[in-house]
Design a protein around this motif. Structure first.
Motif, PDB file in Angstrom:
ATOM      1  N   MET A  90       0.813  -1.219   0.000  1.00  0.00           N
ATOM      2  CA  MET A  90       0.000   0.000   0.000  1.00  0.00           C
ATOM      3  C   MET A  90       0.844   1.266   0.000  1.00  0.00           C
ATOM      4  O   MET A  90       0.315   2.365   0.146  1.00  0.00           O
ATOM      5  CB  MET A  90      -0.928   0.003   1.215  1.00  0.00           C
ATOM      6  CG  MET A  90      -1.942  -1.096   1.197  1.00  0.00           C
ATOM      7  SD  MET A  90      -3.017  -0.958   2.643  1.00  0.00           S
ATOM      8  CE  MET A  90      -3.832  -2.536   2.572  1.00  0.00           C
ATOM      9  N   ARG A  91       2.153   1.128  -0.172  1.00  0.00           N
ATOM     10  CA  ARG A  91       3.030   2.302  -0.161  1.00  0.00           C
ATOM     11  C   ARG A  91       2.696   3.254  -1.303  1.00  0.00           C
ATOM     12  O   ARG A  91       2.255   2.837  -2.366  1.00  0.00           O
ATOM     13  CB  ARG A  91       4.497   1.890  -0.315  1.00  0.00           C
ATOM     14  CG  ARG A  91       5.062   1.080   0.807  1.00  0.00           C
ATOM     15  CD  ARG A  91       6.565   0.844   0.638  1.00  0.00           C
ATOM     16  NE  ARG A  91       6.982   0.594  -0.734  1.00  0.00           N
ATOM     17  CZ  ARG A  91       7.155  -0.606  -1.264  1.00  0.00           C
ATOM     18  NH1 ARG A  91       6.924  -1.677  -0.557  1.00  0.00           N
ATOM     19  NH2 ARG A  91       7.553  -0.736  -2.516  1.00  0.00           N
ATOM     20  N   GLY A  92       2.930   4.524  -1.071  1.00  0.00           N
ATOM     21  CA  GLY A  92       2.960   5.501  -2.140  1.00  0.00           C
ATOM     22  C   GLY A  92       1.618   5.994  -2.642  1.00  0.00           C
ATOM     23  O   GLY A  92       0.605   5.966  -1.948  1.00  0.00           O
ATOM     24  N   THR A  93       1.641   6.426  -3.882  1.00  0.00           N
ATOM     25  CA  THR A  93       0.534   7.179  -4.461  1.00  0.00           C
ATOM     26  C   THR A  93      -0.753   6.388  -4.644  1.00  0.00           C
ATOM     27  O   THR A  93      -1.811   6.977  -4.836  1.00  0.00           O
ATOM     28  CB  THR A  93       0.939   7.747  -5.840  1.00  0.00           C
ATOM     29  OG1 THR A  93       1.384   6.661  -6.669  1.00  0.00           O
ATOM     30  CG2 THR A  93       2.049   8.764  -5.725  1.00  0.00           C
ATOM     31  N   CYS A  94      -0.685   5.070  -4.585  1.00  0.00           N
ATOM     32  CA  CYS A  94      -1.896   4.256  -4.784  1.00  0.00           C
ATOM     33  C   CYS A  94      -2.670   4.026  -3.494  1.00  0.00           C
ATOM     34  O   CYS A  94      -3.728   3.378  -3.524  1.00  0.00           O
ATOM     35  CB  CYS A  94      -1.537   2.922  -5.433  1.00  0.00           C
ATOM     36  SG  CYS A  94      -0.982   3.096  -7.146  1.00  0.00           S
ATOM     37  N   LEU A  95      -2.204   4.555  -2.355  1.00  0.00           N
ATOM     38  CA  LEU A  95      -2.894   4.309  -1.090  1.00  0.00           C
ATOM     39  C   LEU A  95      -4.386   4.663  -1.151  1.00  0.00           C
ATOM     40  O   LEU A  95      -5.221   3.868  -0.717  1.00  0.00           O
ATOM     41  CB  LEU A  95      -2.205   5.061   0.053  1.00  0.00           C
ATOM     42  CG  LEU A  95      -2.795   4.827   1.444  1.00  0.00           C
ATOM     43  CD1 LEU A  95      -2.652   3.368   1.873  1.00  0.00           C
ATOM     44  CD2 LEU A  95      -2.145   5.745   2.461  1.00  0.00           C
ATOM     45  N   PRO A  96      -4.789   5.813  -1.713  1.00  0.00           N
ATOM     46  CA  PRO A  96      -6.232   6.096  -1.794  1.00  0.00           C
ATOM     47  C   PRO A  96      -7.013   5.076  -2.633  1.00  0.00           C
ATOM     48  O   PRO A  96      -8.187   4.847  -2.379  1.00  0.00           O
ATOM     49  CB  PRO A  96      -6.294   7.491  -2.422  1.00  0.00           C
ATOM     50  CG  PRO A  96      -4.973   8.108  -2.116  1.00  0.00           C
ATOM     51  CD  PRO A  96      -3.992   6.967  -2.149  1.00  0.00           C
ATOM     52  N   LEU A  97      -6.364   4.453  -3.599  1.00  0.00           N
ATOM     53  CA  LEU A  97      -7.038   3.425  -4.396  1.00  0.00           C
ATOM     54  C   LEU A  97      -7.332   2.193  -3.548  1.00  0.00           C
ATOM     55  O   LEU A  97      -8.379   1.562  -3.700  1.00  0.00           O
ATOM     56  CB  LEU A  97      -6.201   3.035  -5.612  1.00  0.00           C
ATOM     57  CG  LEU A  97      -5.913   4.138  -6.629  1.00  0.00           C
ATOM     58  CD1 LEU A  97      -5.037   3.608  -7.747  1.00  0.00           C
ATOM     59  CD2 LEU A  97      -7.197   4.725  -7.178  1.00  0.00           C
ATOM     60  N   TRP A  98      -6.421   1.850  -2.642  1.00  0.00           N
ATOM     61  CA  TRP A  98      -6.650   0.720  -1.749  1.00  0.00           C
ATOM     62  C   TRP A  98      -7.850   0.997  -0.851  1.00  0.00           C
ATOM     63  O   TRP A  98      -8.620   0.099  -0.526  1.00  0.00           O
ATOM     64  CB  TRP A  98      -5.398   0.416  -0.919  1.00  0.00           C
ATOM     65  CG  TRP A  98      -4.350  -0.288  -1.706  1.00  0.00           C
ATOM     66  CD1 TRP A  98      -3.201   0.252  -2.213  1.00  0.00           C
ATOM     67  CD2 TRP A  98      -4.348  -1.658  -2.115  1.00  0.00           C
ATOM     68  NE1 TRP A  98      -2.487  -0.691  -2.902  1.00  0.00           N
ATOM     69  CE2 TRP A  98      -3.177  -1.877  -2.854  1.00  0.00           C
ATOM     70  CE3 TRP A  98      -5.229  -2.716  -1.913  1.00  0.00           C
ATOM     71  CZ2 TRP A  98      -2.863  -3.118  -3.395  1.00  0.00           C
ATOM     72  CZ3 TRP A  98      -4.915  -3.958  -2.451  1.00  0.00           C
ATOM     73  CH2 TRP A  98      -3.739  -4.150  -3.186  1.00  0.00           C
TER      74      TRP A  98
END
Length: 200
Positions: free
Chosen positions: A160-168
């Motif tokens: 869940m690191r980085g810029t994709c966290l909101p997608l998770w």
């Protein structure tokens, strides 16, 4: 009012199918989706852009209209809010100035407080335990009242690191309501130890 697209927009491949670059985000280990994906065809610009909520001033701003009791925590100049509906990630809060400002017109005294206030909110979120990082995001396309998202990444969840966290947050199971409420109470209390009022 007729407006001409910028030189940047004129160079975009509007209406064309765009291929994924070989090292693009869909191939990163932190990207939460797999399978057959394709990039949407880019639509032409909308000019002038429609106004954001609150663009006309505080009288048209949903954030300004909210009572302090709708927030987790408030003080003389700042307010911290959260969605009433549970999210999937451990914590997601929004920091905003009490006054109706965006980042570009934030008064110097509030701008000087912004960095320390972000640190204070991060410490409050980290005090929950089990949090590895707190991501700070400002988008601002939905409303003209400055609001900065602080989003907790759970410790150990390297995918869940980085810029994709909101997608998770969009795809994981939502937290139980009672867990969400208690988390928000703990953040509000942690904020109030440094002053201001906890409303949960």
């Amino acid at each position: 009012m007729d407006m001409e697209a910028s030189d940047y927009v004129k160079r975009l491949p509007i209406g064309e199918r765009i291929p994924f670059p070989a090292d693009g985000i869909p191939f990163w280990e932190v990207f939460p989706y797999e399978g057959d994906l394709r990039i949407k065809v880019l639509e032409g610009p909308t000019l002038p852009e429609p106004p954001r909520f609150g663009e006309s001033g505080p009288e048209g701003c949903r954030g300004c209209a909210r009572a302090d009791t709708d927030f987790l925590w408030t003080d003389e100049h700042w307010r911290l809010s959260v969605s009433d509906e549970p999210a999937a990630l451990p914590a997601t809060v929004l920091l905003q100035p009490r006054g109706h400002y965006d980042l570009d017109d934030l008064p110097p005294e509030r701008a000087a407080e912004l960095g320390p206030m972000l640190q204070r909110v991060e410490r409050a979120v980290m005090s929950l335990g089990g949090i590895a990082r707190v991501h700070v995001n400002k988008w601002g396309d939905g409303g003209a009242h400055l609001h900065v998202f602080l989003i907790a990444r759970p410790e150990g969840m390297m995918q869940m690191r980085g810029t994709c966290l909101p997608l998770w947050d969009d795809v994981l199971p939502k937290l139980p309501q009672e867990v969400w409420d208690e988390t928000n109470r703990r953040i509000a209390r942690a904020m109030a130890t440094g002053g201001g009022t906890a409303h949960r």
